[in-house]
Enzyme design. Structure first.
Site, mmCIF file in Angstrom:
data_model
loop_
_atom_site.group_PDB
_atom_site.id
_atom_site.type_symbol
_atom_site.label_atom_id
_atom_site.label_comp_id
_atom_site.label_asym_id
_atom_site.label_seq_id
_atom_site.Cartn_x
_atom_site.Cartn_y
_atom_site.Cartn_z
ATOM 1 N N HIS A 59 0.851 -1.187 0.000
ATOM 2 C CA HIS A 59 0.000 0.000 0.000
ATOM 3 C C HIS A 59 0.887 1.238 0.000
ATOM 4 O O HIS A 59 2.040 1.192 0.441
ATOM 5 C CB HIS A 59 -0.900 0.006 1.241
ATOM 6 C CG HIS A 59 -2.006 -1.008 1.172
ATOM 7 N ND1 HIS A 59 -2.987 -1.106 2.123
ATOM 8 C CD2 HIS A 59 -2.266 -1.968 0.240
ATOM 9 C CE1 HIS A 59 -3.828 -2.088 1.791
ATOM 10 N NE2 HIS A 59 -3.401 -2.622 0.668
ATOM 11 N N GLU A 61 1.000 3.838 1.834
ATOM 12 C CA GLU A 61 1.535 4.232 3.138
ATOM 13 C C GLU A 61 2.746 3.388 3.510
ATOM 14 O O GLU A 61 3.734 3.899 4.053
ATOM 15 C CB GLU A 61 0.482 4.037 4.238
ATOM 16 C CG GLU A 61 -0.790 4.833 4.067
ATOM 17 C CD GLU A 61 -1.870 4.031 3.355
ATOM 18 O OE1 GLU A 61 -1.589 3.383 2.324
ATOM 19 O OE2 GLU A 61 -3.014 4.077 3.825
ATOM 20 N N CYS A 89 -5.920 1.636 5.902
ATOM 21 C CA CYS A 89 -6.565 0.389 6.309
ATOM 22 C C CYS A 89 -6.005 -0.056 7.662
ATOM 23 O O CYS A 89 -5.138 0.612 8.236
ATOM 24 C CB CYS A 89 -6.327 -0.686 5.249
ATOM 25 S SG CYS A 89 -4.615 -1.270 5.192
ATOM 26 N N CYS A 92 -2.108 -0.550 7.565
ATOM 27 C CA CYS A 92 -1.350 0.704 7.481
ATOM 28 C C CYS A 92 -1.493 1.528 8.758
ATOM 29 O O CYS A 92 -0.527 2.113 9.237
ATOM 30 C CB CYS A 92 -1.780 1.506 6.266
ATOM 31 S SG CYS A 92 -1.307 0.698 4.721
HETATM 32 ZN ZN LIG Z 1 -3.283 0.027 3.780
#
Ligand SMILES: [Zn+2]
Length: 155
Positions: A59, A61, A89, A92
């Site tokens: 992801h 992040e 999410c 993260c």
């Molecule tokens: Zn994430």
């Protein structure tokens, strides 16, 4: 909801994150971008790229955190701000807590997976030993339409 007072610098960094989101979109990934900043300087950038890298953890992040931690040669990132175009999410948000990020600024909410406001509130949970300041809504319309257009085209 009252929009927090974002600075010109906040806007500038969120625009960089939006550019990274567009880059992700160009590569066929869900358009999310992130930048990690300390003292007005970018330490790490991230584009969402789980498909291309065959990595569910890739992801935006996580990529920005990895790059920033590499820059600082430190697994903890105190005094940093993470700008991301979509609400983080669970994974993260957990990583942001572990990394001791000071402040999180995100653009659009993720109603399905969001883990700092929408579904969970991990970043300011009293159950965890580190809390980060969370601010949302900066350039949310831009980030939201980027995502909406992406999913529209895929249908
Ligand atoms: Zn994430």
């Amino acid at each position: 909801m009252k929009e927090p007072a974002f600075t010109e610098e906040d806007r500038r960094f969120m625009r960089v994150a939006l550019d990274l989101a567009r880059k992700a979109e160009g590569a066929g990934e869900v358009p999310v971008g992130a930048v990690l900043v300390r003292g007005g300087r970018i330490l790490g950038e991230g584009c969402n790229r789980p498909v291309a890298s065959a990595d569910p953890t890739a992801h935006a992040e996580m990529e920005a955190l990895r790059a920033g931690a590499g820059q600082l040669e430190n697994y903890r990132l105190p005094g940093t701000v993470l700008y991301v175009t979509l609400e983080p999410c669970v994974m993260c948000a957990g990583a942001l807590v572990l990394a001791r990020i000071e402040r999180l600024v995100f653009a659009a909410r993720d109603l399905r997976f969001g883990a700092v406001r929408s579904k969970f509130r991990l970043a300011d949970s009293e159950l965890l030993n580190h809390r980060l300041q969370v601010e949302e809504g900066l350039l949310a319309a831009d980030a939201g339409s980027l995502l909406a257009n992406f999913f529209e085209k895929r249908r």
